[in-house]
Design an enzyme around this catalytic site. Structure first.
Site, mmCIF file in Angstrom:
data_model
loop_
_atom_site.group_PDB
_atom_site.id
_atom_site.type_symbol
_atom_site.label_atom_id
_atom_site.label_comp_id
_atom_site.label_asym_id
_atom_site.label_seq_id
_atom_site.Cartn_x
_atom_site.Cartn_y
_atom_site.Cartn_z
ATOM 1 N NE ARG A 227 -4.148 -1.867 0.392
ATOM 2 C CZ ARG A 227 -4.164 -3.055 -0.517
ATOM 3 N NH1 ARG A 227 -3.788 -2.761 -1.424
ATOM 4 N NH2 ARG A 227 -4.819 -3.293 -0.532
ATOM 5 C CD GLU A 255 -3.486 4.243 -4.621
ATOM 6 O OE1 GLU A 255 -4.487 2.695 -5.320
ATOM 7 O OE2 GLU A 255 -2.435 3.078 -4.596
ATOM 8 C CG HIS A 274 -3.579 -0.396 -6.504
ATOM 9 N ND1 HIS A 274 -3.935 0.500 -5.504
ATOM 10 C CD2 HIS A 274 -3.936 -1.465 -6.512
ATOM 11 C CE1 HIS A 274 -4.568 -0.872 -4.697
ATOM 12 N NE2 HIS A 274 -4.156 -1.281 -5.052
HETATM 13 P P1 NAP Z 1 -1.401 -11.747 4.323
HETATM 14 O O1 NAP Z 1 -1.829 -13.393 3.858
HETATM 15 O O2 NAP Z 1 -1.794 -11.764 5.167
HETATM 16 O O3 NAP Z 1 0.219 -11.742 4.804
HETATM 17 C C1 NAP Z 1 0.726 -10.734 5.217
HETATM 18 C C2 NAP Z 1 1.757 -10.635 5.259
HETATM 19 O O4 NAP Z 1 2.745 -10.053 6.105
HETATM 20 C C3 NAP Z 1 2.304 -12.198 6.554
HETATM 21 O O5 NAP Z 1 3.150 -12.285 5.682
HETATM 22 C C4 NAP Z 1 2.323 -11.220 7.662
HETATM 23 O O6 NAP Z 1 2.999 -12.258 9.008
HETATM 24 C C5 NAP Z 1 3.031 -10.534 7.072
HETATM 25 N N1 NAP Z 1 3.522 -8.841 8.671
HETATM 26 C C6 NAP Z 1 1.814 -8.515 9.096
HETATM 27 N N2 NAP Z 1 2.144 -7.255 9.895
HETATM 28 C C7 NAP Z 1 3.741 -7.775 10.287
HETATM 29 C C8 NAP Z 1 4.329 -7.310 10.857
HETATM 30 N N3 NAP Z 1 4.169 -6.038 11.126
HETATM 31 N N4 NAP Z 1 6.177 -7.097 10.555
HETATM 32 C C9 NAP Z 1 6.059 -8.232 9.749
HETATM 33 N N5 NAP Z 1 5.116 -8.438 9.017
HETATM 34 C C10 NAP Z 1 3.917 -8.614 9.274
HETATM 35 O O7 NAP Z 1 -1.447 -10.690 2.917
HETATM 36 P P2 NAP Z 1 -1.774 -10.826 1.450
HETATM 37 O O8 NAP Z 1 -3.162 -11.699 0.465
HETATM 38 O O9 NAP Z 1 -0.609 -11.803 1.282
HETATM 39 O O10 NAP Z 1 -1.413 -9.600 1.053
HETATM 40 C C11 NAP Z 1 -1.040 -8.796 1.381
HETATM 41 C C12 NAP Z 1 -0.967 -7.202 1.190
HETATM 42 O O11 NAP Z 1 -1.134 -6.685 -1.115
HETATM 43 C C13 NAP Z 1 -2.483 -6.849 0.853
HETATM 44 O O12 NAP Z 1 -2.524 -6.777 1.901
HETATM 45 C C14 NAP Z 1 -3.088 -5.245 0.478
HETATM 46 O O13 NAP Z 1 -1.947 -4.343 1.058
HETATM 47 C C15 NAP Z 1 -1.364 -6.101 -1.077
HETATM 48 N N6 NAP Z 1 -2.084 -6.838 -2.016
HETATM 49 C C16 NAP Z 1 -1.697 -5.276 -3.295
HETATM 50 C C17 NAP Z 1 -2.212 -5.362 -4.771
HETATM 51 C C18 NAP Z 1 -2.556 -4.577 -5.226
HETATM 52 O O14 NAP Z 1 -2.578 -4.626 -6.651
HETATM 53 N N7 NAP Z 1 -1.253 -3.898 -5.671
HETATM 54 C C19 NAP Z 1 -2.990 -6.973 -4.254
HETATM 55 C C20 NAP Z 1 -3.117 -7.692 -3.594
HETATM 56 C C21 NAP Z 1 -2.261 -7.528 -2.077
HETATM 57 P P3 NAP Z 1 2.569 -13.629 9.307
HETATM 58 O O15 NAP Z 1 2.998 -14.825 7.950
HETATM 59 O O16 NAP Z 1 3.822 -13.750 10.417
HETATM 60 O O17 NAP Z 1 1.467 -13.418 9.583
#
Ligand code: NAP
Length: 311
Positions: A227, A255, A274
């Site tokens: 983000r 955005e 995005h």
């Molecule tokens: P997810 O499955 O919830 O994974 C989040 C990861 O971040 C996990 O590995 C988590 O650790 C880690 N994390 C969270 N808080 C943390 C902290 N304080 N310190 C260290 N690590 C931390 O999320 P996801 O589905 O992979 O998606 C991630 C993000 O990608 C979304 O939230 C969104 O912002 C972004 N996204 C962007 C697009 C785009 O088009 N640009 C599309 C989709 C998603 P743990 O594994 O230990 O819980």
């Protein structure tokens, strides 16, 4: 008939018809209504993408929200929900793969200097440039969840040395796992390419700032598809062209990126609107429909958000 509220910012109102058709393939016992519909307040469940949350929070019958994307910051970050509210999200392998393609595209373009060769072509210059040894490039993935771990695995299969940072330690063969502040600092100081795929929470807001950029090696590539708020944009600008050789950004604090934003003219920044991993209604509809059905029968679907952690 149960009402299910629908709002997806940035898409035409007719998008509701497409979702309606796709969802009804899997579960039919509900009526999809747009937020502007006079009966919207009767809904127990809402399907949302960047909705006006002030308005949503006033809908007293609402018990569950399903995010139409993998991130939930657009739903939970500015609103205090009652204890009875549950928030769920899509977790779609299609999106993870799509993100992986985009990150690989960005990294390969960067290390092969795709843009440089295109510029040479315009001037009819036929000249080789130094090739980087990809086995020596350390790629740091910040956030190794549903998306980050797929990106890490694919980069590893291409021969890159992959490091991953998360809250909890991971045991995967395809990346070296780091966690906590120490692990973060290690990756910041040692990686050549940094990829932010974190969720936006209180803990990760502005995580990439001048203190962090100043500890990076000289001439790194910084990629953000998490983000916009993960990055202090003015700090990033001041490190572009020195510590940061190239920043490839898919997300921004505001955005669409305002026309007057200094990122537009910075030759060390590549801007994407995005699009790195968009929701695909074809692949997402099944799990959304099944989640609606489970909630209607008093059960708890998968991919529930921990509102205390914020993801
Ligand atoms: P997810 O499955 O919830 O994974 C989040 C990861 O971040 C996990 O590995 C988590 O650790 C880690 N994390 C969270 N808080 C943390 C902290 N304080 N310190 C260290 N690590 C931390 O999320 P996801 O589905 O992979 O998606 C991630 C993000 O990608 C979304 O939230 C969104 O912002 C972004 N996204 C962007 C697009 C785009 O088009 N640009 C599309 C989709 C998603 P743990 O594994 O230990 O819980």
């Amino acid at each position: 008939m149960n009402k299910v509220l629908f709002y997806q910012k940035g898409t035409p109102r007719e998008q509701i018809d497409l979702w309606n058709v796709k969802l009804k393939k899997w579960y039919r016992n509900f009526n999809l209504v747009h937020l502007d519909d006079p009966t919207a307040s009767e809904a127990l469940i809402a399907l949302l993408w960047k909705a006006p949350m002030e308005k949503i929070s006033k809908l007293n019958n609402l018990k569950a929200i399903i995010s139409l994307g993998q991130g939930v910051d657009h739903i939970i970050n500015d609103i205090n929900f009652s204890e009875n509210m549950s928030v769920y999200r899509i977790v779609d392998p299609y999106m993870a793969k799509s993100m992986s393609h985009w990150v690989i595209l960005s990294i390969l373009n960067y290390i092969r200097d795709y843009e440089g060769y295109r510029k040479q072509q315009i001037k009819k210059i036929y000249k080789t440039k130094d090739n980087l040894d990809f086995t020596k490039i350390k790629v740091g993935i910040y956030g190794t969840g549903e998306i980050g771990k797929v990106v890490a695995k694919d980069l590893n299969s291409l021969g890159f040395n992959v490091l991953g940072w998360s809250r909890s330690k991971k045991k995967f063969s395809f990346f070296k796992s780091f966690f906590n502040k120490e692990g973060f600092n290690h990756m910041i100081a040692n990686c050549d390419i940094h990829v932010c795929l974190l969720p936006l929470t209180n803990d990760t807001n502005k995580i990439f700032n001048k203190d962090v950029f100043s500890k990076m090696k000289n001439g790194v590539c910084f990629i953000n598809a998490g983000r916009g708020q993960h990055v202090v944009e003015n700090d990033l600008i001041s490190f572009c062209g020195n510590k940061i050789n190239l920043a490839i950004l898919d997300v921004f604090e505001i955005e669409p990126l305002p026309k007057k934003h200094p990122f537009w003219k910075n030759k060390n920044i590549i801007i994407w609107p995005h699009v790195s991993a968009e929701t695909n209604v074809e692949t997402a509809a099944e799990q959304v429909a099944k989640a609606i059905k489970l909630i209607h029968s008093g059960k708890i679907p998968a991919n529930k958000i921990d509102l205390n952690l914020g993801y």
